[in-house]
Write an enzyme that holds these catalytic residues in place. Sequence first.
Site, mmCIF file in Angstrom:
data_model
loop_
_atom_site.group_PDB
_atom_site.id
_atom_site.type_symbol
_atom_site.label_atom_id
_atom_site.label_comp_id
_atom_site.label_asym_id
_atom_site.label_seq_id
_atom_site.Cartn_x
_atom_site.Cartn_y
_atom_site.Cartn_z
ATOM 1 N N HIS A 1 -4.074 -22.777 3.432
ATOM 2 C CA HIS A 1 -3.988 -22.172 2.236
ATOM 3 C C HIS A 1 -2.071 -22.192 1.478
ATOM 4 O O HIS A 1 -1.904 -23.002 1.519
ATOM 5 C CB HIS A 1 -2.969 -21.246 3.006
ATOM 6 C CG HIS A 1 -3.783 -20.008 3.361
ATOM 7 N ND1 HIS A 1 -4.067 -19.659 4.538
ATOM 8 C CD2 HIS A 1 -4.869 -18.736 3.285
ATOM 9 C CE1 HIS A 1 -5.093 -18.633 5.335
ATOM 10 N NE2 HIS A 1 -5.748 -18.350 4.497
ATOM 11 N N LYS B 1 1.916 -18.290 -0.222
ATOM 12 C CA LYS B 1 1.231 -17.492 0.615
ATOM 13 C C LYS B 1 2.424 -17.078 1.385
ATOM 14 O O LYS B 1 2.955 -17.775 2.230
ATOM 15 C CB LYS B 1 0.022 -17.586 1.398
ATOM 16 C CG LYS B 1 -0.251 -16.501 2.623
ATOM 17 C CD LYS B 1 -1.892 -17.357 3.640
ATOM 18 C CE LYS B 1 -1.852 -16.445 4.593
ATOM 19 N NZ LYS B 1 -2.300 -14.938 4.427
HETATM 20 P P1 NAD Z 1 -0.004 -11.786 -5.741
HETATM 21 O O1 NAD Z 1 1.694 -11.411 -4.295
HETATM 22 O O2 NAD Z 1 -0.401 -12.011 -6.016
HETATM 23 O O3 NAD Z 1 0.278 -10.165 -5.012
HETATM 24 C C1 NAD Z 1 0.632 -9.012 -4.695
HETATM 25 C C2 NAD Z 1 0.517 -8.144 -5.889
HETATM 26 O O4 NAD Z 1 1.305 -6.563 -4.839
HETATM 27 C C3 NAD Z 1 2.172 -7.894 -6.708
HETATM 28 O O5 NAD Z 1 1.042 -7.650 -7.739
HETATM 29 C C4 NAD Z 1 2.385 -7.096 -6.032
HETATM 30 O O6 NAD Z 1 3.502 -7.005 -7.988
HETATM 31 C C5 NAD Z 1 1.889 -6.434 -5.857
HETATM 32 N N1 NAD Z 1 3.184 -5.306 -5.258
HETATM 33 C C6 NAD Z 1 4.163 -5.565 -4.281
HETATM 34 N N2 NAD Z 1 4.561 -4.098 -3.387
HETATM 35 C C7 NAD Z 1 3.963 -3.818 -4.021
HETATM 36 C C8 NAD Z 1 4.038 -2.353 -3.774
HETATM 37 N N3 NAD Z 1 4.655 -1.799 -2.912
HETATM 38 N N4 NAD Z 1 2.754 -1.346 -4.249
HETATM 39 C C9 NAD Z 1 2.541 -2.077 -5.122
HETATM 40 N N5 NAD Z 1 1.621 -2.851 -5.601
HETATM 41 C C10 NAD Z 1 2.909 -4.126 -4.640
HETATM 42 O O7 NAD Z 1 -0.763 -11.516 -3.402
HETATM 43 P P2 NAD Z 1 -2.836 -12.055 -3.309
HETATM 44 O O8 NAD Z 1 -2.878 -13.224 -2.789
HETATM 45 O O9 NAD Z 1 -3.021 -10.932 -4.238
HETATM 46 O O10 NAD Z 1 -2.231 -11.415 -1.797
HETATM 47 C C11 NAD Z 1 -2.543 -10.629 -1.372
HETATM 48 C C12 NAD Z 1 -2.639 -10.058 -0.381
HETATM 49 O O11 NAD Z 1 -3.925 -10.055 -0.300
HETATM 50 C C13 NAD Z 1 -1.291 -11.128 0.783
HETATM 51 O O12 NAD Z 1 -1.342 -10.219 2.103
HETATM 52 C C14 NAD Z 1 -3.168 -11.443 1.430
HETATM 53 O O13 NAD Z 1 -2.418 -12.804 2.416
HETATM 54 C C15 NAD Z 1 -4.407 -11.257 1.214
HETATM 55 N N6 NAD Z 1 -5.462 -11.234 1.443
HETATM 56 C C16 NAD Z 1 -6.672 -11.440 1.513
HETATM 57 C C17 NAD Z 1 -7.739 -11.845 1.557
HETATM 58 C C18 NAD Z 1 -8.649 -10.943 2.156
HETATM 59 O O14 NAD Z 1 -10.316 -11.577 1.929
HETATM 60 N N7 NAD Z 1 -8.497 -10.274 3.062
HETATM 61 C C19 NAD Z 1 -8.121 -12.805 0.452
HETATM 62 C C20 NAD Z 1 -6.614 -13.179 -0.522
HETATM 63 C C21 NAD Z 1 -5.573 -12.530 0.166
#
Ligand code: NAD
Length: 257
Positions: free
Chosen positions: A142, A146
């Site tokens: 990744h 992450k």
């Molecule tokens: P990112 O850091 O770009 O985005 C996370 C967002 O959540 C940020 O904007 C942050 O400010 C916000 N946030 C933090 N705390 C919060 C709260 N209490 N309430 C609301 N918003 C809050 O991360 P990302 O790359 O978008 O990934 C997010 C999650 O999704 C991670 O856990 C990642 O592992 C997961 N992910 C899952 C998949 C899937 O297919 N299931 C794919 C990619 C990423």
Amino acid sequence: MSEASKVGQVSGIKVSVIGAAGRMGSTVCRTVEAAPDTELVGRYDLGDDLGDLGGADVVVEFSVPGSAGANVAHCIDQGVHVVVGTTGWTQDALDAVSSQLANRPGVGVLIAPNFAIGAILMMSFAQQAARFYESVEIVELHHPDKVDAPSGTAARTASLIARARREAGLGEVPDATTSDPGGARGARVDGIPVHALRLRGLVAHQEVMLGAAGELLTIRHDSFDRVSFMPGVMAAVRAVADHPGLTLGLETYLGLT
Ligand code: NAD
């Protein structure tokens, strides 16, 4: 008053996004806005009051592992279905969701570690292959931003493989290592070795390597762009109301289990 902006007036499935400013959340917002049958009614990020969730029918949650549990609890409390992509769920946190849902029988929650169709197929193929191979190891790769390791996809793949091995009567994977002070052999998830690589330039990738005498089967999936997750997210948004209770993994919705 909520800091969240509410947008869109057309009919369709009303969707709010939590983590809307993030990499995944912002991609989901664009996809929901572009789809003909969904309407974006709320964007929420860190510090926003979730309130009534903008009157959403379905919330899509992509925040951070430490916050997803409370956000999902709020959605269930409001009687709103939730599609969760945030990873890092512990069994205790999953149990808490199940208990809360017992009092909200009509509400559906899907928690899926990976919404890419190819990744779901990769997990399914690995599960099918597992019983034929003495050895198996998972390598997940990744981007270095992450925060959790191993990835939710790797953990889920490991538990699916472990279950298939148990059902086939296979024992531990063979490994003569007796000295590994630096942890070079990786982590063990349900007894399956998992190795996490973090490299700039990557998005989300995984290899499952299955070994038997004289052969190696490698099953690999690559997400090069976050748009790869969107068909799965949208399929989940459209189907979650028909699946009350807690569902783990999109494969159930796709008929792959
Ligand atoms: P990112 O850091 O770009 O985005 C996370 C967002 O959540 C940020 O904007 C942050 O400010 C916000 N946030 C933090 N705390 C919060 C709260 N209490 N309430 C609301 N918003 C809050 O991360 P990302 O790359 O978008 O990934 C997010 C999650 O999704 C991670 O856990 C990642 O592992 C997961 N992910 C899952 C998949 C899937 O297919 N299931 C794919 C990619 C990423």
